[in-house]
Design a protein around this motif. Structure first.
Motif, PDB file in Angstrom:
ATOM      1  N   CYS A  42       0.838  -1.212   0.000  1.00 45.10           N
ATOM      2  CA  CYS A  42       0.000   0.000   0.000  1.00 45.10           C
ATOM      3  C   CYS A  42       0.867   1.253   0.000  1.00 45.10           C
ATOM      4  O   CYS A  42       0.396   2.343   0.295  1.00 45.10           O
ATOM      5  CB  CYS A  42      -0.959   0.001   1.184  1.00 45.10           C
ATOM      6  N   CYS A  48      -2.508  -2.019   4.353  1.00 46.29           N
ATOM      7  CA  CYS A  48      -2.366  -3.428   4.000  1.00 46.29           C
ATOM      8  C   CYS A  48      -1.640  -4.097   5.175  1.00 46.29           C
ATOM      9  O   CYS A  48      -1.453  -3.470   6.211  1.00 46.29           O
ATOM     10  CB  CYS A  48      -1.565  -3.591   2.703  1.00 46.29           C
ATOM     11  N   CYS A  51       3.716  -5.386   5.063  1.00 48.84           N
ATOM     12  CA  CYS A  51       4.987  -4.949   5.654  1.00 48.84           C
ATOM     13  C   CYS A  51       5.131  -5.446   7.094  1.00 48.84           C
ATOM     14  O   CYS A  51       5.962  -4.960   7.850  1.00 48.84           O
ATOM     15  CB  CYS A  51       5.096  -3.433   5.604  1.00 48.84           C
ATOM     16  N   CYS A  87       5.965  -0.194   8.243  1.00 49.54           N
ATOM     17  CA  CYS A  87       5.917   1.168   7.681  1.00 49.54           C
ATOM     18  C   CYS A  87       5.346   2.157   8.676  1.00 49.54           C
ATOM     19  O   CYS A  87       5.369   3.354   8.443  1.00 49.54           O
ATOM     20  CB  CYS A  87       5.113   1.195   6.390  1.00 49.54           C
TER      21      CYS A  87
END
Ligand code: FES
Length: 112
Positions: A42, A48, A51, A87
């Motif tokens: 994403c 999402c 990660c 992230c």
């Protein structure tokens, strides 16, 4: 500068990786900058779970996950108490040991 150890991952870094990173950088960005291609489907917008990482050491040195991150993590493959979305997790002032789970949900849905 804190040191980040990435444990070996079959595809992304078979030998593992060790690098230094500045506090305040996300785990995902630091890994990508050091040649560990963590998935980030994403584009790091907390939408999402690709990660996903598990923080084996240094988990408490990072700021806690916010609600959105927690909600997404619930859907991650291989969720553990020390799971984070890389992230969204900023490196703190301590060294970290990070494990990239074997699969992400994207891969799981592709394979099944
Ligand atoms: S890249 Fe999608 S949540 Fe981190």
């Amino acid at each position: 500068m804190p040191q980040v150890v990435v444990l070996p991952h079959e595809e992304l870094c078979p030998e593992g990786a060790v690098f230094e990173a500045e506090a305040g950088v996300t785990v995902c960005d630091a890994a990508l900058a050091n040649g560990v291609e963590i998935e980030h489907a994403c584009e790091k917008s907390c939408a999402c779970t690709t990660c996903h990482v598990v923080v084996r050491e240094g988990f408490d040195s990072m700021e806690e996950a916010d609600e959105l991150e927690e909600d997404l993590l619930d859907k991650a493959w291989g969720l553990e108490p020390e799971s984070r979305l890389s992230c969204q997790s900023l490196i703190g002032d301590k060294d970290l040991v990070v494990e990239i789970p074997k699969y992400t949900l994207n891969q799981v849905s592709e394979k099944h």
